[in-house]
Design a protein around this motif. Structure first.
Motif, PDB file in Angstrom:
ATOM      1  N   VAL A 113      -3.867   5.446   2.843  1.00  0.00           N
ATOM      2  CA  VAL A 113      -2.875   4.879   3.762  1.00  0.00           C
ATOM      3  C   VAL A 113      -3.265   5.174   5.209  1.00  0.00           C
ATOM      4  O   VAL A 113      -3.221   4.291   6.072  1.00  0.00           O
ATOM      5  CB  VAL A 113      -1.460   5.415   3.434  1.00  0.00           C
ATOM      6  N   GLU A 114      -3.648   6.415   5.484  1.00  0.00           N
ATOM      7  CA  GLU A 114      -4.027   6.778   6.861  1.00  0.00           C
ATOM      8  C   GLU A 114      -5.238   5.996   7.336  1.00  0.00           C
ATOM      9  O   GLU A 114      -5.272   5.521   8.472  1.00  0.00           O
ATOM     10  CB  GLU A 114      -4.311   8.273   6.941  1.00  0.00           C
ATOM     11  N   GLU A 115      -6.245   5.858   6.482  1.00  0.00           N
ATOM     12  CA  GLU A 115      -7.435   5.099   6.873  1.00  0.00           C
ATOM     13  C   GLU A 115      -7.102   3.642   7.154  1.00  0.00           C
ATOM     14  O   GLU A 115      -7.606   3.047   8.104  1.00  0.00           O
ATOM     15  CB  GLU A 115      -8.510   5.201   5.792  1.00  0.00           C
ATOM     16  N   LEU A 175       0.832  -1.197   0.000  1.00  0.00           N
ATOM     17  CA  LEU A 175       0.000   0.000   0.000  1.00  0.00           C
ATOM     18  C   LEU A 175       0.873   1.255   0.000  1.00  0.00           C
ATOM     19  O   LEU A 175       0.598   2.217  -0.726  1.00  0.00           O
ATOM     20  CB  LEU A 175      -0.937  -0.008   1.212  1.00  0.00           C
ATOM     21  N   TYR A 176       1.943   1.250   0.789  1.00  0.00           N
ATOM     22  CA  TYR A 176       2.870   2.379   0.784  1.00  0.00           C
ATOM     23  C   TYR A 176       3.580   2.490  -0.567  1.00  0.00           C
ATOM     24  O   TYR A 176       3.828   3.600  -1.053  1.00  0.00           O
ATOM     25  CB  TYR A 176       3.878   2.277   1.926  1.00  0.00           C
ATOM     26  N   GLY A 178      -7.346   2.184  10.962  1.00  0.00           N
ATOM     27  CA  GLY A 178      -8.470   1.274  11.133  1.00  0.00           C
ATOM     28  C   GLY A 178      -8.035  -0.178  11.180  1.00  0.00           C
ATOM     29  O   GLY A 178      -7.691  -0.718  12.236  1.00  0.00           O
ATOM     30  N   TYR A 179      -8.016  -0.796  10.029  1.00  0.00           N
ATOM     31  CA  TYR A 179      -7.745  -2.230   9.923  1.00  0.00           C
ATOM     32  C   TYR A 179      -6.400  -2.616  10.539  1.00  0.00           C
ATOM     33  O   TYR A 179      -6.313  -3.524  11.376  1.00  0.00           O
ATOM     34  CB  TYR A 179      -7.805  -2.640   8.444  1.00  0.00           C
ATOM     35  N   TYR A 180      -5.342  -1.914  10.129  1.00  0.00           N
ATOM     36  CA  TYR A 180      -3.998  -2.288  10.565  1.00  0.00           C
ATOM     37  C   TYR A 180      -3.835  -2.139  12.077  1.00  0.00           C
ATOM     38  O   TYR A 180      -3.330  -3.043  12.749  1.00  0.00           O
ATOM     39  CB  TYR A 180      -2.978  -1.437   9.809  1.00  0.00           C
ATOM     40  N   ARG A 181      -4.258  -1.014  12.640  1.00  0.00           N
ATOM     41  CA  ARG A 181      -4.142  -0.800  14.086  1.00  0.00           C
ATOM     42  C   ARG A 181      -4.930  -1.855  14.860  1.00  0.00           C
ATOM     43  O   ARG A 181      -4.438  -2.395  15.856  1.00  0.00           O
ATOM     44  CB  ARG A 181      -4.635   0.597  14.456  1.00  0.00           C
ATOM     45  N   THR A 182      -6.137  -2.152  14.394  1.00  0.00           N
ATOM     46  CA  THR A 182      -6.965  -3.156  15.069  1.00  0.00           C
ATOM     47  C   THR A 182      -6.302  -4.529  15.014  1.00  0.00           C
ATOM     48  O   THR A 182      -6.254  -5.254  16.016  1.00  0.00           O
ATOM     49  CB  THR A 182      -8.362  -3.207  14.423  1.00  0.00           C
ATOM     50  N   GLY A 210      -2.872  15.623 -10.347  1.00  0.00           N
ATOM     51  CA  GLY A 210      -3.445  15.867  -9.026  1.00  0.00           C
ATOM     52  C   GLY A 210      -4.802  15.234  -8.793  1.00  0.00           C
ATOM     53  O   GLY A 210      -5.459  15.513  -7.790  1.00  0.00           O
ATOM     54  N   ARG A 211      -5.206  14.343  -9.662  1.00  0.00           N
ATOM     55  CA  ARG A 211      -6.530  13.718  -9.553  1.00  0.00           C
ATOM     56  C   ARG A 211      -6.617  12.821  -8.322  1.00  0.00           C
ATOM     57  O   ARG A 211      -5.648  12.182  -7.920  1.00  0.00           O
ATOM     58  CB  ARG A 211      -6.792  12.903 -10.818  1.00  0.00           C
ATOM     59  N   GLU A 212      -7.780  12.757  -7.732  1.00  0.00           N
ATOM     60  CA  GLU A 212      -8.036  11.831  -6.634  1.00  0.00           C
ATOM     61  C   GLU A 212      -8.039  10.412  -7.185  1.00  0.00           C
ATOM     62  O   GLU A 212      -8.626  10.156  -8.241  1.00  0.00           O
ATOM     63  CB  GLU A 212      -9.384  12.145  -5.987  1.00  0.00           C
ATOM     64  N   VAL A 213      -7.394   9.479  -6.487  1.00  0.00           N
ATOM     65  CA  VAL A 213      -7.360   8.096  -6.967  1.00  0.00           C
ATOM     66  C   VAL A 213      -8.647   7.348  -6.646  1.00  0.00           C
ATOM     67  O   VAL A 213      -9.005   6.399  -7.342  1.00  0.00           O
ATOM     68  CB  VAL A 213      -6.128   7.316  -6.440  1.00  0.00           C
ATOM     69  N   LEU A 214      -9.312   7.765  -5.592  1.00  0.00           N
ATOM     70  CA  LEU A 214     -10.652   7.293  -5.245  1.00  0.00           C
ATOM     71  C   LEU A 214     -11.481   8.538  -4.957  1.00  0.00           C
ATOM     72  O   LEU A 214     -10.915   9.567  -4.570  1.00  0.00           O
ATOM     73  CB  LEU A 214     -10.618   6.386  -3.999  1.00  0.00           C
ATOM     74  N   PRO A 215     -12.775   8.482  -5.122  1.00  0.00           N
ATOM     75  CA  PRO A 215     -13.576   9.684  -4.893  1.00  0.00           C
ATOM     76  C   PRO A 215     -13.287  10.311  -3.520  1.00  0.00           C
ATOM     77  O   PRO A 215     -13.412   9.663  -2.484  1.00  0.00           O
ATOM     78  CB  PRO A 215     -15.018   9.162  -4.967  1.00  0.00           C
ATOM     79  N   GLY A 216     -12.833  11.558  -3.565  1.00  0.00           N
ATOM     80  CA  GLY A 216     -12.576  12.299  -2.340  1.00  0.00           C
ATOM     81  C   GLY A 216     -11.255  12.001  -1.663  1.00  0.00           C
ATOM     82  O   GLY A 216     -10.990  12.557  -0.590  1.00  0.00           O
ATOM     83  N   ARG A 217     -10.398  11.133  -2.237  1.00  0.00           N
ATOM     84  CA  ARG A 217      -9.175  10.760  -1.524  1.00  0.00           C
ATOM     85  C   ARG A 217      -7.966  10.658  -2.434  1.00  0.00           C
ATOM     86  O   ARG A 217      -8.020  10.103  -3.518  1.00  0.00           O
ATOM     87  CB  ARG A 217      -9.370   9.421  -0.820  1.00  0.00           C
ATOM     88  N   TRP A 218      -6.885  11.169  -1.903  1.00  0.00           N
ATOM     89  CA  TRP A 218      -5.563  10.926  -2.462  1.00  0.00           C
ATOM     90  C   TRP A 218      -5.008   9.686  -1.760  1.00  0.00           C
ATOM     91  O   TRP A 218      -5.570   9.195  -0.778  1.00  0.00           O
ATOM     92  CB  TRP A 218      -4.650  12.133  -2.216  1.00  0.00           C
ATOM     93  N   THR A 219      -3.873   9.202  -2.228  1.00  0.00           N
ATOM     94  CA  THR A 219      -3.328   7.957  -1.674  1.00  0.00           C
ATOM     95  C   THR A 219      -2.938   8.099  -0.209  1.00  0.00           C
ATOM     96  O   THR A 219      -3.073   7.135   0.556  1.00  0.00           O
ATOM     97  CB  THR A 219      -2.122   7.463  -2.485  1.00  0.00           C
ATOM     98  N   PHE A 220      -2.463   9.271   0.227  1.00  0.00           N
ATOM     99  CA  PHE A 220      -2.075   9.409   1.634  1.00  0.00           C
ATOM    100  C   PHE A 220      -3.273   9.206   2.553  1.00  0.00           C
ATOM    101  O   PHE A 220      -3.132   8.677   3.658  1.00  0.00           O
ATOM    102  CB  PHE A 220      -1.380  10.754   1.909  1.00  0.00           C
ATOM    103  N   GLU A 221      -4.447   9.592   2.101  1.00  0.00           N
ATOM    104  CA  GLU A 221      -5.642   9.413   2.921  1.00  0.00           C
ATOM    105  C   GLU A 221      -6.052   7.949   2.996  1.00  0.00           C
ATOM    106  O   GLU A 221      -6.528   7.478   4.039  1.00  0.00           O
ATOM    107  CB  GLU A 221      -6.776  10.278   2.369  1.00  0.00           C
TER     108      GLU A 221
END
Length: 132
Positions: A92-94, A40-41, A98-102, A79-90
């Motif tokens: 990664v953060e999600e 993912l990184y 979420g999943y990884y921390r849990t 500069g396009r969003e890769v998913l609606p409303g999100r760049w890749t850093f977002e």
């Protein structure tokens, strides 16, 4: 000379085979998740590199007289969003928050509760079986 695991890699007294194997599999699943996180990184960094390269593409196409194509790349892709409303850093953060921390927390908690926090007990026992 036969291998004997260090105390931090031995199962606590009374811990059954199913617990050791189950937590060994949980550790294996976490390791797979660590690899997925690395990919993912990589996705994040490669996408960013590609996006920054588009600056050169736009400049080169403009200088070569292809203003319309350069404009489309600049306005539709750069500069396009890769998913609606999100760049890749977002993304990664999600994933991390979420999943990884849990996943990491539950694996740590399971070891704390069932193996006194010991790591790689299953692997140490496998090493002992395979080397003796």
């Amino acid at each position: 000379m036969p291998y004997t695991p260090d105390p931090e890699h031995r199962r606590p007294d009374g811990t059954g085979d199913a617990v050791v194997e189950g937590l060994g599999r949980l550790s294996e699943a976490l390791e797979t998740t660590e690899r997925a996180r690395g990919h993912l990184y990589s996705f994040h960094q490669l996408t960013g590199t590609a996006d920054r390269t588009l600056d050169d593409v736009v400049e080169l196409l403009t200088s070569a007289g292809h203003e319309e194509l350069a404009r489309r790349i600049r306005t539709e892709l750069l500069g396009r969003e890769v998913l609606p409303g999100r760049w890749t850093f977002e993304i990664v953060e999600e994933y991390d928050d979420g999943y990884y921390r849990t996943f990491r927390e539950l694996e740590r908690q399971a070891r704390a509760e069932l193996l006194d926090g010991r790591r790689h007990v299953h692997e140490a026992e496998m090493r002992q079986r395979r080397q003796t």
